[in-house]
Every structure is written in structure tokens, then in C-alpha cells.
Design a protein around this motif. Structure first.
Motif, PDB file in Angstrom:
ATOM      1  N   GLY A  13      38.015 -16.061  37.541  1.00 17.88           N
ATOM      2  CA  GLY A  13      38.834 -14.892  37.833  1.00 17.88           C
ATOM      3  C   GLY A  13      38.035 -13.840  38.564  1.00 17.88           C
ATOM      4  N   GLY A  14      38.718 -12.857  39.061  1.00 18.13           N
ATOM      5  CA  GLY A  14      38.067 -11.785  39.797  1.00 18.13           C
ATOM      6  C   GLY A  14      37.143 -10.935  38.945  1.00 18.13           C
ATOM      7  N   THR A  15      37.433 -10.847  37.643  1.00 16.25           N
ATOM      8  CA  THR A  15      36.591 -10.038  36.764  1.00 16.25           C
ATOM      9  C   THR A  15      35.848 -10.853  35.717  1.00 16.25           C
ATOM     10  OG1 THR A  15      38.440  -9.610  35.261  1.00 16.25           O
ATOM     11  CG2 THR A  15      38.050  -8.001  37.018  1.00 16.25           C
ATOM     12  N   GLY A  16      36.330 -12.066  35.425  1.00 16.18           N
ATOM     13  CA  GLY A  16      35.675 -12.869  34.404  1.00 16.18           C
ATOM     14  C   GLY A  16      35.819 -14.354  34.664  1.00 16.18           C
ATOM     15  N   ILE A  17      34.886 -15.109  34.110  1.00 15.59           N
ATOM     16  CA  ILE A  17      34.910 -16.568  34.166  1.00 15.59           C
ATOM     17  C   ILE A  17      34.955 -17.061  32.728  1.00 15.59           C
ATOM     18  CG2 ILE A  17      33.713 -18.664  34.893  1.00 15.59           C
ATOM     19  CD1 ILE A  17      32.132 -16.785  36.869  1.00 15.59           C
ATOM     20  N   ALA A  18      35.955 -17.881  32.430  1.00 11.78           N
ATOM     21  CA  ALA A  18      36.082 -18.458  31.092  1.00 11.78           C
ATOM     22  C   ALA A  18      35.824 -19.951  31.175  1.00 11.78           C
ATOM     23  CB  ALA A  18      37.473 -18.196  30.525  1.00 11.78           C
ATOM     24  N   CYS A  19      35.219 -20.488  30.142  1.00 15.08           N
ATOM     25  CA  CYS A  19      34.883 -21.903  30.098  1.00 15.08           C
ATOM     26  C   CYS A  19      35.078 -22.401  28.680  1.00 15.08           C
ATOM     27  CB  CYS A  19      33.427 -22.087  30.535  1.00 15.08           C
ATOM     28  SG  CYS A  19      32.823 -23.781  30.475  1.00 15.08           S
ATOM     29  N   GLY A  20      35.622 -23.605  28.546  1.00 22.70           N
ATOM     30  CA  GLY A  20      35.814 -24.150  27.213  1.00 22.70           C
ATOM     31  C   GLY A  20      35.800 -25.657  27.205  1.00 22.70           C
ATOM     32  N   ILE A  21      35.600 -26.192  26.018  1.00 25.47           N
ATOM     33  CA  ILE A  21      35.727 -27.621  25.781  1.00 25.47           C
ATOM     34  C   ILE A  21      37.049 -27.829  25.057  1.00 25.47           C
ATOM     35  CG2 ILE A  21      34.784 -29.661  24.632  1.00 25.47           C
ATOM     36  CD1 ILE A  21      32.015 -28.357  24.834  1.00 25.47           C
ATOM     37  N   VAL A  22      37.863 -28.736  25.592  1.00 26.81           N
ATOM     38  CA  VAL A  22      39.207 -28.967  25.078  1.00 26.81           C
ATOM     39  C   VAL A  22      39.384 -30.465  24.844  1.00 26.81           C
ATOM     40  CG1 VAL A  22      41.664 -28.654  25.572  1.00 26.81           C
ATOM     41  CG2 VAL A  22      40.012 -27.032  26.480  1.00 26.81           C
ATOM     42  N   THR A  23      40.080 -30.810  23.752  1.00 30.45           N
ATOM     43  CA  THR A  23      40.394 -32.212  23.509  1.00 30.45           C
ATOM     44  C   THR A  23      41.674 -32.584  24.234  1.00 30.45           C
ATOM     45  OG1 THR A  23      41.662 -31.711  21.519  1.00 30.45           O
ATOM     46  CG2 THR A  23      39.299 -32.198  21.229  1.00 30.45           C
ATOM     47  N   ILE A  45      27.634 -16.972  41.841  1.00 31.46           N
ATOM     48  CA  ILE A  45      28.779 -17.163  40.939  1.00 31.46           C
ATOM     49  C   ILE A  45      28.835 -18.617  40.473  1.00 31.46           C
ATOM     50  CG2 ILE A  45      31.299 -17.137  40.799  1.00 31.46           C
ATOM     51  CD1 ILE A  45      31.177 -14.661  42.709  1.00 31.46           C
ATOM     52  N   LEU A  46      28.636 -19.558  41.387  1.00 30.73           N
ATOM     53  CA  LEU A  46      28.653 -20.979  41.002  1.00 30.73           C
ATOM     54  C   LEU A  46      27.503 -21.320  40.061  1.00 30.73           C
ATOM     55  CD1 LEU A  46      29.703 -22.653  44.369  1.00 30.73           C
ATOM     56  CD2 LEU A  46      31.137 -22.082  42.395  1.00 30.73           C
ATOM     57  N   ASN A  47      26.353 -20.691  40.245  1.00 33.62           N
ATOM     58  CA  ASN A  47      25.237 -20.899  39.315  1.00 33.62           C
ATOM     59  C   ASN A  47      25.578 -20.363  37.932  1.00 33.62           C
ATOM     60  OD1 ASN A  47      23.646 -22.216  41.185  1.00 33.62           O
ATOM     61  ND2 ASN A  47      22.557 -20.371  41.807  1.00 33.62           N
ATOM     62  N   ASP A  48      26.296 -19.243  37.868  1.00 30.77           N
ATOM     63  CA  ASP A  48      26.744 -18.720  36.571  1.00 30.77           C
ATOM     64  C   ASP A  48      27.703 -19.696  35.896  1.00 30.77           C
ATOM     65  OD1 ASP A  48      25.224 -16.440  36.628  1.00 30.77           O
ATOM     66  OD2 ASP A  48      26.905 -15.061  36.955  1.00 30.77           O
ATOM     67  N   ILE A  49      28.568 -20.335  36.683  1.00 32.40           N
ATOM     68  CA  ILE A  49      29.493 -21.322  36.115  1.00 32.40           C
ATOM     69  C   ILE A  49      28.713 -22.502  35.549  1.00 32.40           C
ATOM     70  CG2 ILE A  49      31.362 -22.941  36.639  1.00 32.40           C
ATOM     71  CD1 ILE A  49      32.309 -20.846  38.755  1.00 32.40           C
ATOM     72  N   SER A  50      27.703 -22.965  36.262  1.00 35.32           N
ATOM     73  CA  SER A  50      26.856 -24.050  35.747  1.00 35.32           C
ATOM     74  C   SER A  50      26.217 -23.659  34.421  1.00 35.32           C
ATOM     75  CB  SER A  50      25.750 -24.392  36.748  1.00 35.32           C
ATOM     76  OG  SER A  50      26.265 -24.964  37.899  1.00 35.32           O
ATOM     77  N   SER A  51      25.691 -22.448  34.362  1.00 36.15           N
ATOM     78  CA  SER A  51      25.071 -21.965  33.125  1.00 36.15           C
ATOM     79  C   SER A  51      26.096 -21.873  32.004  1.00 36.15           C
ATOM     80  CB  SER A  51      24.434 -20.591  33.340  1.00 36.15           C
ATOM     81  OG  SER A  51      23.354 -20.689  34.220  1.00 36.15           O
ATOM     82  N   LEU A  52      27.290 -21.405  32.335  1.00 31.56           N
ATOM     83  CA  LEU A  52      28.347 -21.284  31.329  1.00 31.56           C
ATOM     84  C   LEU A  52      28.733 -22.658  30.783  1.00 31.56           C
ATOM     85  CD1 LEU A  52      29.930 -18.942  30.076  1.00 31.56           C
ATOM     86  CD2 LEU A  52      31.658 -19.255  31.850  1.00 31.56           C
ATOM     87  N   ILE A  53      28.842 -23.645  31.660  1.00 36.37           N
ATOM     88  CA  ILE A  53      29.145 -25.012  31.218  1.00 36.37           C
ATOM     89  C   ILE A  53      28.037 -25.516  30.285  1.00 36.37           C
ATOM     90  CG2 ILE A  53      29.314 -27.419  31.989  1.00 36.37           C
ATOM     91  CD1 ILE A  53      30.795 -26.320  34.508  1.00 36.37           C
ATOM     92  N   ASN A  54      26.793 -25.344  30.688  1.00 32.60           N
ATOM     93  CA  ASN A  54      25.681 -25.783  29.830  1.00 32.60           C
ATOM     94  C   ASN A  54      25.679 -25.038  28.496  1.00 32.60           C
ATOM     95  OD1 ASN A  54      24.329 -27.855  31.331  1.00 32.60           O
ATOM     96  ND2 ASN A  54      23.700 -26.277  32.778  1.00 32.60           N
TER      97      ASN A  54
END
Length: 121
Positions: A13-23, A45-54
Motif C-alpha cells: 500500500g501507499g502507506t503500509g506493507i502487510a505480509c502474512g502466512i495463510v493456510t 521498498i522491494l528489499n523491505d518486502i523481502s525482509s518482511l517475508i523473512n
């Protein structure tokens, strides 16, 4: 429940990135978020997403080998087939290849679509 497939979902999103594990039955096992800080480069931003996933994997004590695929919703015009964000008005994504970055990094399938379309699914 251990036999259910697990997926990672990312909402950019423009202000936040959310990440989750879902079944596969829709249960959220773990979720984290971080500010987007949209005035930075797409690479940051993409590096932050990688970190968030990890971080979400670590928090849930899950190895990437247990994840079936990654799904990403991004604002803007997204080419679902190539995984490229063609343009996003509120983010520095201009012909930004997102899908391949995460396929290369995590070695699992990755899917990306416009965030509104993905939310509707």
C-alpha cells in the motif's frame, strides 16, 4: 492442520506493507506490517518486502520450503502475466519487475496482481 498448504500474502500500500502466512482454508497463521515510506526507491521498498517475508517466516517458525507460493497485491497497473508493475501513482514503481525478484530470491512460485483485483478475489 499440518497437511494444509500454506501461502504468503503481501499487500503493498501507499502507506503500509502487510505480509502474512495463510493456510489454504483461509486461516491467518501470522502477520506483520511495516511502513512503505513511498518516497524511497522501488529497490528499497522491494528489499523491505523481502525482509518482511523473512520476518513472518521466522516469527511463525516456518521454513520457506513449507510455503506453496507468494501472492502480492500492488496498487497501479499490473501485468499479471509478466509480474511487472507498469505504473503506480503513489509508489515509485514504473516498469518494475516484482514477480521475478521474489521467484529468484525465494525459489517458489510468485503471483502479482492489482491490489483491488486481488482483494476482490
Amino acid at each position: 492442520m499440518n497437511n494444509l498448504k500454506k501461502y504468503i500474502g503481501v499487500d503493498i500500500g501507499g502507506t503500509g506493507i502487510a505480509c502474512g502466512i495463510v493456510t489454504e482454508d483461509g486461516k491467518i497463521l501470522c502477520k506483520l506490517a511495516t511502513p512503505t515510506l513511498a518516497d524511497r526507491s522501488s529497490e528499497e521498498i522491494l528489499n523491505d518486502i523481502s525482509s518482511l517475508i523473512n520476518n513472518v517466516l521466522q516469527k511463525n517458525n516456518t521454513d520457506i520450503s513449507e510455503i506453496t507460493s507468494i501472492g502480492i497485491g500492488s496498487p497501479g497497473a499490473v501485468d499479471d502475466a509478466t509480474g511487472e508493475v507498469i505504473f503506480a501513482g503513489n509508489l515509485p514503481f514504473l516498469h518494475t519487475q516484482i514477480k521475478q525478484k521474489f521467484v529468484d530470491e525465494f525459489k517458489i512460485p510468485c503471483f502479482i496482481g492489482n491490489d483491488a483485483n486481488v482483494a476482490a478475489l
